[in-house]
Design a protein around this motif. Structure first.
Motif, mmCIF file in Angstrom:
data_model
loop_
_atom_site.group_PDB
_atom_site.id
_atom_site.type_symbol
_atom_site.label_atom_id
_atom_site.label_comp_id
_atom_site.label_asym_id
_atom_site.label_seq_id
_atom_site.Cartn_x
_atom_site.Cartn_y
_atom_site.Cartn_z
ATOM 1 N N LEU A 197 0.831 -1.206 0.000
ATOM 2 C CA LEU A 197 0.000 0.000 0.000
ATOM 3 C C LEU A 197 0.865 1.255 0.000
ATOM 4 O O LEU A 197 0.553 2.248 -0.667
ATOM 5 C CB LEU A 197 -0.931 -0.012 1.214
ATOM 6 C CG LEU A 197 -2.009 -1.109 1.216
ATOM 7 C CD1 LEU A 197 -2.706 -1.164 2.573
ATOM 8 C CD2 LEU A 197 -3.024 -0.866 0.108
ATOM 9 N N TYR A 198 1.953 1.212 0.750
ATOM 10 C CA TYR A 198 2.889 2.342 0.777
ATOM 11 C C TYR A 198 3.523 2.557 -0.599
ATOM 12 O O TYR A 198 3.646 3.699 -1.066
ATOM 13 C CB TYR A 198 3.959 2.065 1.832
ATOM 14 C CG TYR A 198 5.165 2.970 1.763
ATOM 15 C CD1 TYR A 198 5.108 4.273 2.261
ATOM 16 C CD2 TYR A 198 6.368 2.517 1.226
ATOM 17 C CE1 TYR A 198 6.227 5.099 2.207
ATOM 18 C CE2 TYR A 198 7.480 3.332 1.170
ATOM 19 C CZ TYR A 198 7.399 4.620 1.664
ATOM 20 O OH TYR A 198 8.507 5.428 1.604
ATOM 21 N N LEU A 199 3.905 1.468 -1.259
ATOM 22 C CA LEU A 199 4.544 1.587 -2.573
ATOM 23 C C LEU A 199 3.590 2.165 -3.618
ATOM 24 O O LEU A 199 4.028 2.883 -4.528
ATOM 25 C CB LEU A 199 5.057 0.225 -3.036
ATOM 26 C CG LEU A 199 6.279 -0.333 -2.296
ATOM 27 C CD1 LEU A 199 6.608 -1.736 -2.794
ATOM 28 C CD2 LEU A 199 7.485 0.585 -2.463
ATOM 29 N N VAL A 200 2.301 1.874 -3.517
ATOM 30 C CA VAL A 200 1.341 2.446 -4.459
ATOM 31 C C VAL A 200 1.350 3.971 -4.339
ATOM 32 O O VAL A 200 1.327 4.685 -5.353
ATOM 33 C CB VAL A 200 -0.074 1.892 -4.202
ATOM 34 C CG1 VAL A 200 -1.109 2.656 -5.019
ATOM 35 C CG2 VAL A 200 -0.127 0.415 -4.561
ATOM 36 N N GLY A 201 1.406 4.486 -3.116
ATOM 37 C CA GLY A 201 1.499 5.933 -2.932
ATOM 38 C C GLY A 201 2.773 6.507 -3.510
ATOM 39 O O GLY A 201 2.768 7.578 -4.127
#
Length: 438
Positions: A177-181
């Motif tokens: 989820l962090y990488l998507v941001g």
């Protein structure tokens, strides 16, 4: 100095597993910033800044008050403390510790927004710090995965039949989820603000995408689809939505989403038998599958005020909830997104929290599309599993608020934030004074 501290906060948000005891490094940085703002005039954090974020302060104070009341009311519940855990994970302290963590995390949004102000160059620096932290985490995760495959155990990946990349996070799900941001900001930096050159974009994006694939996070795929849908919505490309929708079906079928969902369904169907015959298998009797059974029961029992923030682990061993399922002796706090919010906060406060997550998007929906998509990221992250006490969605919310403020203050110079996405012919034009980095 405040900008420097905000860059440290943005960088440390990519390493939630970097801790001093039970305290995350980013929490230490935020508390340090708040303390310095009180004692030093150079770093003083004044409540003077973009109106769009200052106006949110009463809303968040109301949130903190409601969470505090919920924590107090949770004292009515029978608790089942986990043995051999620290004082801060025992009742009644656990819920109030979580409340403090949430206040600290939300504070990052105000720090980031006020540090950027209405200066595009500050936004560029915060974007850079956030993405470079993602580069480091992704690289470490990939190296760790290669190490696992070679028989060398490294902490940047988790064990399993197929190891998952987790970078500096506890597990692959939140890291994804962090990488998507980070990927969202990467695309904005290159295509629309022209902050980076082609070389960094290609290499950096490849690094992030490989790490995202290695994280094997189904929730991150859903979040990415939500962001794409949001972009098509704000750009009024409904035809594209209708044309792309059928393509999502084979994509989902060929991804690991279906296998994961089938696994969860199969686990739930056989769960009672498996749990009773394997009570010591903590991969089975702890985590998301168990939570997906217990949390709906919690919501049914406490629909209005929930069980209090951070209290799931202290009530999940209640025999009335387990109904014959085995108790566990370890701290268990899975992330189930909306269901988790409903269980701990109750229905009314969950609705209010989701409104706060959506508030930047409500302000940005008529702004530049990239700002609108950036603004909806915190809501999507929460919906698909990120808890209130994680700092990185609040940091991106702070970036979105700052971008809104810059956009509002630079209408006389539209190039300050890059070409308008509504005019697709302008996408490849470098804005005046803000060309590509060397």
């Amino acid at each position: 100095m405040l900008l420097t501290l905000s860059l440290v906060i943005a960088f440390l948000a990519g390493a939630t597993d970097l801790k001093l005891g039970d305290i995350q490094g980013v929490e230490i940085a935020v508390v340090g910033t708040l303390v310095l703002s009180l004692v030093s005039t150079r770093t003083q954090l004044r409540l003077q800044g973009p109106t769009v974020v200052i106006d949110t302060l009463p809303r968040f104070l109301l949130l903190f008050l409601a969470l505090g009341i919920g924590s107090l009311l949770s004292m009515r519940l029978p608790f089942y403390p986990i043995p051999n855990t620290g004082l801060l994970k025992q009742p009644p302290w656990a819920t109030f510790v979580r409340l403090v963590e949430i206040i600290i995390s939300v504070s990052t949004m105000f720090v980031i927004t006020l540090a950027i102000g209405t200066r595009p160059e500050n936004l560029k620096k915060v974007f850079t710090a956030y993405v470079w932290a993602a580069y480091v985490g992704a690289a470490w995760g990939i190296v760790s995965l290669v190490g696992w495959l070679a028989g060398i155990e490294l902490p940047g990946a988790t064990a399993g039949a197929i190891p998952r990349i987790r970078g500096f996070f506890v597990e692959g799900g939140p890291f994804g989820l962090y990488l998507v941001g980070a990927l969202l900001i990467q695309f904005v930096r290159y295509f629309y603000l022209r902050y980076i050159g082609r070389g960094e974009f290609l290499i950096g994006t490849a690094l992030l995408v490989v790490a995202l694939a290695g994280a094997q996070s189904k929730s991150s795929i859903m979040l990415a689809l939500l962001l794409v849908a949001a972009y098509l919505f704000v750009t009024k490309r409904l035809t594209a939505v209708m044309l792309l929708s059928p393509l999502v079906i084979p994509f989902v079928l060929t991804s690991n989403i279906v296998a994961g969902v089938n696994g969860y369904i199969e686990s739930r169907e056989r769960f009672s038998v498996l749990a009773l015959t394997n009570p010591e298998d903590y991969n089975l009797v702890m985590g998301r599958v168990m939570a997906s059974i217990l949390m709906p029961r919690i919501v049914a029992e406490h629909p209005i005020i929930g069980i209090g923030i951070g209290n799931y682990s202290l009530v999940r061993n209640d025999p009335a909830l387990l109904r014959g399922l085995p108790q566990v002796a370890y701290w268990d706090l899975p992330s189930l997104g909306l269901l988790g919010y409903l269980a701990e906060l109750g229905v009314p406060l969950t609705i209010y929290v989701m409104y706060l997550y959506l508030f930047p998007f409500l302000q940005a929906r008529k702004s530049r599309p990239w700002i609108a998509v950036l603004s909806i990221y915190p809501f999507g992250a929460a919906l698909f599993g990120v808890q209130l006490n994680f700092a990185y969605p609040w940091i991106i919310m702070g970036m979105a608020f700052a971008a809104l403020a810059i956009d509002a203050s630079s209408r006389r110079l539209p190039s300050a934030l890059g070409p308008d996405w509504h005019r697709t012919s302008d996408i490849r034009e470098a804005p005046a004074g803000m060309g590509r980095s060397a």
